[in-house]
Design a protein around this motif. Sequence first.
Motif, mmCIF file in Angstrom:
data_model
loop_
_atom_site.group_PDB
_atom_site.id
_atom_site.type_symbol
_atom_site.label_atom_id
_atom_site.label_comp_id
_atom_site.label_asym_id
_atom_site.label_seq_id
_atom_site.Cartn_x
_atom_site.Cartn_y
_atom_site.Cartn_z
ATOM 1 N N THR A 192 56.521 65.082 116.611
ATOM 2 C CA THR A 192 56.188 65.810 118.038
ATOM 3 C C THR A 192 56.140 65.097 118.906
ATOM 4 N N MET A 193 55.728 63.342 119.345
ATOM 5 C CA MET A 193 55.057 62.666 119.796
ATOM 6 C C MET A 193 56.746 62.553 120.887
ATOM 7 N N PRO A 194 58.268 62.217 120.316
ATOM 8 C CA PRO A 194 59.054 62.031 120.905
ATOM 9 C C PRO A 194 59.662 63.729 121.893
ATOM 10 N N ALA A 195 59.556 64.765 120.720
ATOM 11 C CA ALA A 195 59.861 65.938 121.553
ATOM 12 C C ALA A 195 59.107 66.294 122.263
ATOM 13 N N PHE A 196 57.424 66.544 122.682
ATOM 14 C CA PHE A 196 56.593 66.634 123.985
ATOM 15 C C PHE A 196 57.350 65.478 124.451
ATOM 16 N N GLY A 197 57.233 64.361 124.900
ATOM 17 C CA GLY A 197 57.079 63.497 125.534
ATOM 18 C C GLY A 197 59.008 64.329 126.612
ATOM 19 N N LEU A 198 59.880 64.339 125.347
ATOM 20 C CA LEU A 198 60.738 64.698 126.167
ATOM 21 C C LEU A 198 60.953 65.967 127.499
ATOM 22 N N LEU A 199 60.010 66.232 126.510
ATOM 23 C CA LEU A 199 60.097 68.053 126.977
ATOM 24 C C LEU A 199 59.010 67.479 128.633
ATOM 25 N N VAL A 200 58.193 66.449 128.695
ATOM 26 C CA VAL A 200 57.851 66.078 129.638
ATOM 27 C C VAL A 200 58.606 65.521 130.927
ATOM 28 N N GLY A 201 59.183 64.668 130.649
ATOM 29 C CA GLY A 201 60.223 63.894 131.182
ATOM 30 C C GLY A 201 61.400 64.631 131.501
ATOM 31 N N LEU A 202 61.938 65.837 131.283
ATOM 32 C CA LEU A 202 63.352 66.787 132.032
ATOM 33 C C LEU A 202 61.919 67.820 132.459
ATOM 34 N N GLY A 203 60.365 68.254 132.710
ATOM 35 C CA GLY A 203 59.446 69.217 133.162
ATOM 36 C C GLY A 203 59.307 68.185 134.419
ATOM 37 N N ILE A 204 59.172 66.465 134.961
ATOM 38 C CA ILE A 204 58.776 65.962 135.586
ATOM 39 C C ILE A 204 60.124 66.192 136.433
ATOM 40 N N MET A 205 61.222 65.595 135.720
ATOM 41 C CA MET A 205 62.590 65.849 136.487
ATOM 42 C C MET A 205 63.189 66.790 137.612
ATOM 43 N N LEU A 206 62.706 67.797 137.190
ATOM 44 C CA LEU A 206 62.802 70.085 137.075
ATOM 45 C C LEU A 206 61.860 69.403 138.329
ATOM 46 N N MET A 207 60.611 68.986 138.853
ATOM 47 C CA MET A 207 59.588 69.512 139.715
ATOM 48 C C MET A 207 59.770 68.383 140.602
ATOM 49 N N GLN A 208 60.743 67.314 140.880
ATOM 50 C CA GLN A 208 60.908 67.011 141.686
ATOM 51 C C GLN A 208 61.818 67.474 141.920
ATOM 52 N N ARG A 209 63.386 67.643 141.641
ATOM 53 C CA ARG A 209 64.116 68.250 142.086
ATOM 54 C C ARG A 209 63.655 69.604 142.652
ATOM 55 N N SER A 210 63.013 70.871 142.435
ATOM 56 C CA SER A 210 62.376 71.994 143.371
ATOM 57 C C SER A 210 61.108 72.088 144.003
#
Length: 288
Positions: free
Chosen positions: A79-97
């Motif tokens: 669950t830790m790497p799965a959640f970390g992956l979602l957070v990483g993609l979420g940060i990149m999405l927020m940075q771009r938008s």
Amino acid sequence: MPDLSPLYNLLAQLLPFDCLQARFMQQALAGLLLLAPMTAAMGILVVNFRMSFFADAISHSAFAGVALGLLLALDPDWTMPAFGLLVGLGIMLMQRSSNLSSDTVIGVFFSAMVAFGLAIVSRDRSLARDLQRFLYGDILTISDGQIIALMGLFLTLMTFQALSYNRLLYIGLNPTLARAHRVRVAALQYLFAGLLALIVMFAVQAVGVLLVTALLIVPAASARNFARSAGAMFWWTLLISLSSAVAGLVLSAQDWARTATGATVILVACGWFALSMLAVAHRREQPL
């Protein structure tokens, strides 16, 4: 599941230290030898792109990932790497938008993830004991399943680096110009963020939340002092990461030491950094 005994036996023969004859030590060595090249490769980009705060935010999201796994009776190691992956993609999405600066976006995610994890832990005080393993790291508990997952991640990352390294450097220098030259900036940024998040989450297993950023930054920073070209920096980073991992594991197992493996690995890497600063000082003293 494949039998990894031949790999462990080979490692024991190549490094015939008494402390590496135990199976759990061989597993820890295999995990570190897979993790070190990945943190070396990504650490160079993290240093060049000034993304250490990004890696720090991902590592601290481990609290929330582990807490959710424990709360939902799921394996926190997944669950830790799965959640970390979602957070990483979420940060990149927020940075771009968003028009906000990268540091601001990362800071918001950083604060939210730490608060979320602590809020879950506060509901059940017994979870705090289980979180300590991820706070300080314990590579000695790595399993065969996690090593196989690291092998898959290693192959994925090396393929990604081989195909995209130069374009990633181009994006880091000027994403607008890279886009004008038909570089798929968004796709590469999301892939980079996702792979970095997964590597950070697996690195938490080795050195813990508190030191995971150092595993990325210190070898790359040391290599930057030693190297005189981008190619040399990569090989220096690889050398420093691998030597720090092996030396840290062996030293931590000595009777006179008995220190935490993750902390010892980082201390060896910091020793390399001190040597690199001496090298820089020596070069400055040389006549032009």
